[in-house]
Design a protein around this motif. Structure first.
Motif, PDB file in Angstrom:
ATOM      1  N   MET A   1       0.847  -1.204   0.000  1.00 23.63           N
ATOM      2  CA  MET A   1       0.000   0.000   0.000  1.00 23.63           C
ATOM      3  C   MET A   1       0.880   1.251   0.000  1.00 23.63           C
ATOM      4  SD  MET A   1      -2.988   1.260   2.616  1.00 23.63           S
ATOM      5  CE  MET A   1      -3.335  -0.298   3.356  1.00 23.63           C
ATOM      6  N   GLU A   2       0.489   2.245  -0.775  1.00 21.39           N
ATOM      7  CA  GLU A   2       1.267   3.483  -0.829  1.00 21.39           C
ATOM      8  C   GLU A   2       1.243   4.196   0.525  1.00 21.39           C
ATOM      9  OE1 GLU A   2       0.489   6.283  -3.991  1.00 21.39           O
ATOM     10  OE2 GLU A   2       0.219   4.618  -5.359  1.00 21.39           O
ATOM     11  N   ARG A   3       2.295   4.967   0.771  1.00 26.03           N
ATOM     12  CA  ARG A   3       2.405   5.674   2.053  1.00 26.03           C
ATOM     13  C   ARG A   3       1.231   6.599   2.314  1.00 26.03           C
ATOM     14  NH1 ARG A   3       7.784   7.041   4.308  1.00 26.03           N
ATOM     15  NH2 ARG A   3       7.231   9.215   4.265  1.00 26.03           N
ATOM     16  N   SER A   4       0.754   7.275   1.276  1.00 23.89           N
ATOM     17  CA  SER A   4      -0.338   8.224   1.461  1.00 23.89           C
ATOM     18  C   SER A   4      -1.615   7.513   1.915  1.00 23.89           C
ATOM     19  CB  SER A   4      -0.579   9.012   0.184  1.00 23.89           C
ATOM     20  OG  SER A   4      -0.596   8.161  -0.910  1.00 23.89           O
ATOM     21  N   TYR A   5      -1.840   6.299   1.357  1.00 22.01           N
ATOM     22  CA  TYR A   5      -3.030   5.551   1.766  1.00 22.01           C
ATOM     23  C   TYR A   5      -2.829   4.910   3.141  1.00 22.01           C
ATOM     24  CZ  TYR A   5      -4.508   6.521  -2.937  1.00 22.01           C
ATOM     25  OH  TYR A   5      -4.848   7.189  -4.085  1.00 22.01           O
TER      26      TYR A   5
ATOM     27  N   LEU B  46      -7.877  13.107   2.274  1.00 22.98           N
ATOM     28  CA  LEU B  46      -7.836  12.283   1.047  1.00 22.98           C
ATOM     29  C   LEU B  46      -7.789  13.158  -0.204  1.00 22.98           C
ATOM     30  CD1 LEU B  46      -7.989   9.277   0.146  1.00 22.98           C
ATOM     31  CD2 LEU B  46     -10.450   9.545  -0.010  1.00 22.98           C
ATOM     32  N   ILE B  49      -4.357  14.414  -1.233  1.00 25.66           N
ATOM     33  CA  ILE B  49      -3.334  13.433  -1.633  1.00 25.66           C
ATOM     34  C   ILE B  49      -3.349  13.237  -3.152  1.00 25.66           C
ATOM     35  CG2 ILE B  49      -2.828  10.950  -1.506  1.00 25.66           C
ATOM     36  CD1 ILE B  49      -3.520  11.183   1.475  1.00 25.66           C
ATOM     37  N   GLN B  56       4.202   1.637  -9.447  1.00 28.65           N
ATOM     38  CA  GLN B  56       5.602   1.752  -9.000  1.00 28.65           C
ATOM     39  C   GLN B  56       6.494   0.757  -9.733  1.00 28.65           C
ATOM     40  OE1 GLN B  56       4.306   1.292  -5.079  1.00 28.65           O
ATOM     41  NE2 GLN B  56       4.558   3.426  -4.537  1.00 28.65           N
ATOM     42  N   CYS B 158      10.387   7.691  -1.867  1.00 31.77           N
ATOM     43  CA  CYS B 158       9.717   6.654  -1.072  1.00 31.77           C
ATOM     44  C   CYS B 158       8.321   6.327  -1.606  1.00 31.77           C
ATOM     45  CB  CYS B 158       9.609   7.077   0.392  1.00 31.77           C
ATOM     46  SG  CYS B 158      11.177   7.594   1.044  1.00 31.77           S
ATOM     47  N   GLU B 159       7.575   7.376  -2.000  1.00 30.39           N
ATOM     48  CA  GLU B 159       6.189   7.122  -2.378  1.00 30.39           C
ATOM     49  C   GLU B 159       6.030   6.813  -3.862  1.00 30.39           C
ATOM     50  OE1 GLU B 159       2.059   9.294  -1.471  1.00 30.39           O
ATOM     51  OE2 GLU B 159       3.728   9.833  -0.180  1.00 30.39           O
ATOM     52  N   GLU B 162       9.170   4.188  -4.697  1.00 26.73           N
ATOM     53  CA  GLU B 162       9.292   3.144  -3.665  1.00 26.73           C
ATOM     54  C   GLU B 162      10.702   2.533  -3.651  1.00 26.73           C
ATOM     55  OE1 GLU B 162       6.767  -0.361  -3.626  1.00 26.73           O
ATOM     56  OE2 GLU B 162       5.729   0.455  -1.878  1.00 26.73           O
TER      57      GLU B 162
END
Lengths: 79, 235
Positions: A1-5, B46, B49, B56, B158-159, B162
């Motif tokens: 799961m992505e960090r934001s979620y 939400l 974001i 990824q 990171c996001e 990844e």
């Protein structure tokens, strides 16, 4: 799961857990709920460091609410 | 076009706000009002974001292939020098690498004034110009100007890609020290690593060059995959 979620999921779990805990403690003051929400949001946001598409006005608003409620409580205790 | 996150977030926040208002005037039950407020907060969070439009895995394989292309060029010219990442006027990053080890280090002005071609010159020194794998990722529309450098690095490394669990940043004058926790993707490309640094540090150098609007080079990398510490120098 992505960090934001992961951040959204953690926020959801913490907020609803705190509602249950505060309800079990018979807390009826809305200020307490808001303070807890603000604290949780700010802490989780710092932990996850999630990127936002715009300025995080929610964090600012929650921080102002948090400071206002805490300041009112301190004034009430002192006066 | 509105993103899925913003539509979903907006729906949550409207529902939460209406639920809180309804309970405030009808039931005046603190847990129910706060449930509405919690839904509203989650909805707003939400909507703030960004959506990820590319997986990824796809992004990683694209970065890897770009890295292998650069590796082949570096191998062909037998280049062993370190790159300097230079931001361009059109918000892009290029890396200049001197082809020969020269006792006279090219001045920093020569990097900014170098012709934009693969084979170029840094003053008197022959060099090659390379577009690093992340030179375009740093132009992501989802990166807002309000965010700090550390937040930008965390978002991209990171996001979005990844490549590690987290990035911490310390600035000491013209030196930047980065700490990458748990490196998840370290493709084998020895020449690329020698000249441009590891993939994650190369991406970090691009982000730093763009955000600081200054040239940057990687001066030290401890190579530890669990706690990778990379030192960079700003020019």
């Amino acid at each position: 799961m992505e960090r934001s979620y992961q951040f959204i999921f953690a926020l959801m779990v913490l907020m609803f857990a705190s509602i249950v805990v505060l309800e079990l403690e018979n807390v009826t003051d809305l200020g307490v709920y808001l303070t807890v929400f603000a604290f949780e949001y700010i802490v989780l946001d710092e932990m996850f460091k999630v990127r936002k598409i715009a300025f995080d006005f929610l964090k600012l608003a929650l921080f102002v609410i948090f400071v206002y409620i805490v300041a009112i409580r301190i004034i009430n205790i002192l006066v | 076009m509105r993103s899925i996150n913003s539509i979903l977030g907006l729906s949550f926040s409207v529902f939460g706000a209406l639920f809180a208002i309804f309970n405030y005037f009808i039931t005046y039950s603190a847990p129910l009002i706060s449930t509405g407020l919690a839904i509203m907060i989650i909805g707003i969070a939400l909507s703030l974001i960004p959506d990820s439009s590319i997986t990824q895995r796809t992004l990683k394989s694209m970065l890897h292939s770009s890295m292998l292309n650069i590796e082949a060029i570096l191998e062909h010219f037998d280049i062993k020098n370190s790159a300097v990442y230079v931001p361009t006027k059109d918000k892009n990053v290029v890396a200049y690498i001197p082809i020969y080890t020269n006792p006279h280090t090219p001045s920093i002005e020569s990097y900014y004034n170098a012709p934009k071609s693969i084979l170029t010159r840094l003053g008197d020194t022959p060099a090659i110009m390379i577009l690093p794998p992340a030179s375009e990722i740093t132009q992501s529309e989802e990166i807002s100007r309000e965010a700090s450098l550390e937040e930008s690095l965390n978002y991209i490394i990171c996001e979005l890609c990844e490549l590690s669990d987290s990035v911490k940043l310390v600035e000491k004058g013209d030196e930047i020290i980065l700490e990458f926790k748990n490196i998840k993707f370290m493709p084998e490309a020895a020449r690329f690593k020698l000249c441009l640094g590891s993939l994650h540090s190369s991406i970090a150098a691009c982000v730093i060059a763009i955000e600081k609007e200054r040239a940057v080079s990687i001066i030290e990398d401890n190579g530890d995959l669990r706690k990778n510490i990379v030192k960079m120098k700003l020019y």
